[in-house]
Scaffold this active site. Structure first.
Site, mmCIF file in Angstrom:
data_model
loop_
_atom_site.group_PDB
_atom_site.id
_atom_site.type_symbol
_atom_site.label_atom_id
_atom_site.label_comp_id
_atom_site.label_asym_id
_atom_site.label_seq_id
_atom_site.Cartn_x
_atom_site.Cartn_y
_atom_site.Cartn_z
ATOM 1 N N CYS A 134 -21.796 -35.036 2.625
ATOM 2 C CA CYS A 134 -22.657 -33.969 2.090
ATOM 3 C C CYS A 134 -21.892 -32.783 1.509
ATOM 4 O O CYS A 134 -22.188 -32.344 0.394
ATOM 5 C CB CYS A 134 -23.564 -33.437 3.196
ATOM 6 S SG CYS A 134 -24.656 -34.670 3.869
ATOM 7 N N SER A 157 -9.077 -31.969 6.284
ATOM 8 C CA SER A 157 -9.899 -32.465 7.385
ATOM 9 C C SER A 157 -10.579 -33.763 6.970
ATOM 10 O O SER A 157 -10.794 -34.020 5.777
ATOM 11 C CB SER A 157 -10.962 -31.429 7.771
ATOM 12 O OG SER A 157 -11.985 -31.392 6.793
#
Length: 327
Positions: free
Chosen positions: A150, A184
């Site tokens: 997302c 990340s």
């Protein structure tokens, strides 16, 4: 020369996406799409994200259920949601266990991501969708699209809005140089892969290393982080610390800066700075809209047919009961 900043209002990007979502919800058959969110931590940022999600879903015609559970009970609750035919999308608000290792390898949070059924994974972070993303495979099969994460998708939509991404698959970022500060597994790395898949040369910068990512390749480079940022048409900042501040003087003239961190990673202009850039300070609203978009994709691809079948069976049973009742 004074500093020139063009600040982008991301609510415009989010509203465009959500208008399409409301139109789609209105025409899909059967029950409303249902999203279940699991909150198993005390992180105020996670709770705020849950609140944003709930408000957006309610406004857009999506049935949203927030379940607050203890971390030790989350795996069992997730299994129930996976098996519940009335649940069409699942979302976990991280971090839950942080970097705590899992018995099965990797971290506990990694294990939770991989335990969400791909047919319900609105965040697009389970192993199936990660594998597709890194291999630049855009479909699950001939009929169904793969789901992408997302927040990275939200960044792409913002770049399309400000003209840095043309929207074309495989070539929308052709010729662009991008620096992503943070690698990340939730945002930085998948975003770098998405932009590389769309033709960009991406410098993936982390605390102890820098890699250059091009479609299907990730290699170490001797380019310094400062030089990568100075060359970048787009700079994405995702450092989870209030101490990190990128000096605006480092930016290429005309660069687009996207802040995806919960903290402002871009420093304030100093006297004498000469800078001309576009700034996207927040992508949270667009992330929620992309989450809803992913839910609608999964709903239409995996659940609508089953719902329609259940409705038809219920109608036939009702008719049969009417006939038997008349005899």
């Amino acid at each position: 020369m004074p500093v020139s900043v063009n600040k982008i209002d991301t609510s415009v990007v989010a509203e465009t996406l959500r208008q399409q979502i409301r139109e789609d919800v209105a025409i899909v058959p059967g029950a409303r799409p249902r999203l279940v969110g699991f909150l198993a931590n005390k992180d105020p940022a996670a709770r705020k994200y849950a609140e944003w999600t709930g408000r957006a879903c309610t406004k857009d015609g999506i049935d949203y259920v927030l379940k607050e559970v203890e971390a030790c009970d989350l795996e069992g609750a997730l299994k129930e949601a996976n098996e519940d035919a009335g649940v069409h999308g699942i979302l976990i608000y991280y971090p839950v266990f942080g970097a705590e290792p899992s018995f099965y390898g990797g971290s506990m949070d990694d294990q939770l991501r991989d335990n969400i059924e791909p047919t319900k994974d609105v965040e697009g972070l389970c192993k199936k969708y990660r594998d597709n993303l890194y291999r630049n495979v855009r479909r699950v099969d001939k009929w169904r699209r793969s789901v992408v994460p997302c927040t990275p998708l939200a960044v792409v939509k913002c770049l399309e809005h400000c003209g840095q991404h043309t929207g074309a698959k495989d070539s929308g970022m052709a010729g662009k140089v991008v620096a992503v500060v943070n690698r990340s597994e939730v945002v930085g790395r998948p975003l770098a892969a998405m932009l590389a898949n769309d033709g960009a040369t991406v410098y993936s910068i982390d605390i102890d290393s820098i890699y250059v990512m091009e479609r299907g390749r990730m290699t170490r480079t001797d380019v310094t982080p400062d030089d990568a940022i100075k060359a970048a048409d787009v700079v994405v900042l995702g450092v989870p610390s209030p101490q990190y501040k990128l000096p605006v003087a480092t930016l290429k003239k005309g660069a687009v800066v996207v802040n995806v961190s919960g903290f402002k990673n871009l420093g304030d202009a100093q006297e004498g700075d000469d800078a001309d850039y576009t700034y996207i300070p927040l992508v949270g609203r667009v992330t929620v809209a992309c989450l809803e978009r992913n839910l609608l994709t999964l709903y239409k691809q995996y659940h609508v047919g089953k719902i329609s079948l259940r409705y038809r069976l219920a109608e036939e049973v009702s008719k049969l009961r009417d006939v038997l009742g008349d005899e």
